[in-house]
Scaffold this motif. Structure first.
Motif, PDB file in Angstrom:
ATOM      1  N   ASP A  12       0.828  -1.199   0.000  1.00 12.86           N
ATOM      2  CA  ASP A  12       0.000   0.000   0.000  1.00 12.86           C
ATOM      3  C   ASP A  12       0.866   1.254   0.000  1.00 12.86           C
ATOM      4  O   ASP A  12       0.418   2.317  -0.410  1.00 12.86           O
ATOM      5  N   ARG A  13       2.078   1.118   0.501  1.00 16.30           N
ATOM      6  CA  ARG A  13       2.940   2.281   0.629  1.00 16.30           C
ATOM      7  C   ARG A  13       4.397   1.870   0.485  1.00 16.30           C
ATOM      8  O   ARG A  13       4.816   0.841   1.002  1.00 16.30           O
TER       9      ARG A  13
ATOM     10  N   LEU B  54       3.431  -1.213  -5.885  1.00 22.46           N
ATOM     11  CA  LEU B  54       2.238  -0.681  -5.234  1.00 22.46           C
ATOM     12  C   LEU B  54       0.939  -1.263  -5.773  1.00 22.46           C
ATOM     13  O   LEU B  54       0.765  -1.398  -6.982  1.00 22.46           O
TER      14      LEU B  54
ATOM     15  N   GLY C 161      -1.963   2.885  -4.184  1.00 28.54           N
ATOM     16  CA  GLY C 161      -0.818   2.924  -3.277  1.00 28.54           C
ATOM     17  C   GLY C 161      -0.096   4.254  -3.340  1.00 28.54           C
ATOM     18  O   GLY C 161      -0.327   5.081  -4.220  1.00 28.54           O
TER      19      GLY C 161
END
Length: 193
Positions: free
Chosen positions: A42-43, A67, A71
């Motif tokens: 997500d990051r 991602l 993201g």
């Protein structure tokens, strides 16, 4: 955690073990090319790493591939040297004792991503959207909070590329460079470092 430095990854593994963290893994690899299994995250976060990419357009496309949809990438890198006055003594001392031509603009290194428009172009071409760039200004404690000028100078010579540049110089030159850096940082020393 992903880093090209095996020593750094070993430190991270040890700190995670000491903290009792079991839901984390660390990989030795180049973020510009490592295979982490696709769009799993997500990051993505980088602290002073992405400016060393040899081929930033390709490398950021690769990071984008880590991602999931929606993201986010967050990274910190150095702004222009003029926005980092703490680096002026380093550059001056390096030129005095280990002169070298300046690196070409945008060459991998601390200042590679100093141009906001260049960064926007790289990120846009990599597929990132809603690109925001924030300039942070604040105190930089060279050598860490509480460091005195001698500690700051020693930190610079031990941890930055300057040590490499001075390695083959005579001991008296290295000592003089250390002394010059200490003197340069003395006027900036305060109660916090």
């Amino acid at each position: 955690g992903l880093d090209i430095s095996a020593a750094l990854i070993a430190t991270c593994r040890e700190r995670a073990r000491e903290a009792g963290l079991a839901n984390i893994r660390f990989v030795v690899g180049d973020a510009a090319s490592a295979d982490l299994g696709g769009a799993l995250f997500d990051r993505v976060v980088s602290r002073f790493g992405v400016m060393f990419f040899d081929h930033p357009y390709e490398a950021f496309r690769h990071l984008h591939g880590f991602l999931r949809p929606g993201g986010r990438l967050d990274f910190v890198c150095w702004a222009a040297p003029g926005d980092n006055p703490w680096t002026a003594p380093i550059r001056e001392t390096a030129q005095r004792y280990a002169p070298a031509p300046p690196p070409p603009p945008r060459a991998p290194g601390p200042w590679a991503l100093q141009e906001p428009d260049y960064v926007r172009d790289i990120l846009g071409n990599a597929g990132f959207r809603d690109i925001g760039i924030d300039l942070w200004r604040g105190d930089q404690y060279v050598g860490g909070p509480g460091a005195d000028p001698a500690m700051a100078a020693a930190f610079i010579l031990e941890s930055l590329g300057m040590a490499e540049a001075l390695r083959d110089r005579p001991a008296e030159i290295r000592h003089q460079a250390l002394s010059d850096l200490e003197q340069a940082y003395r006027p900036y020393h305060g109660s916090d470092g």
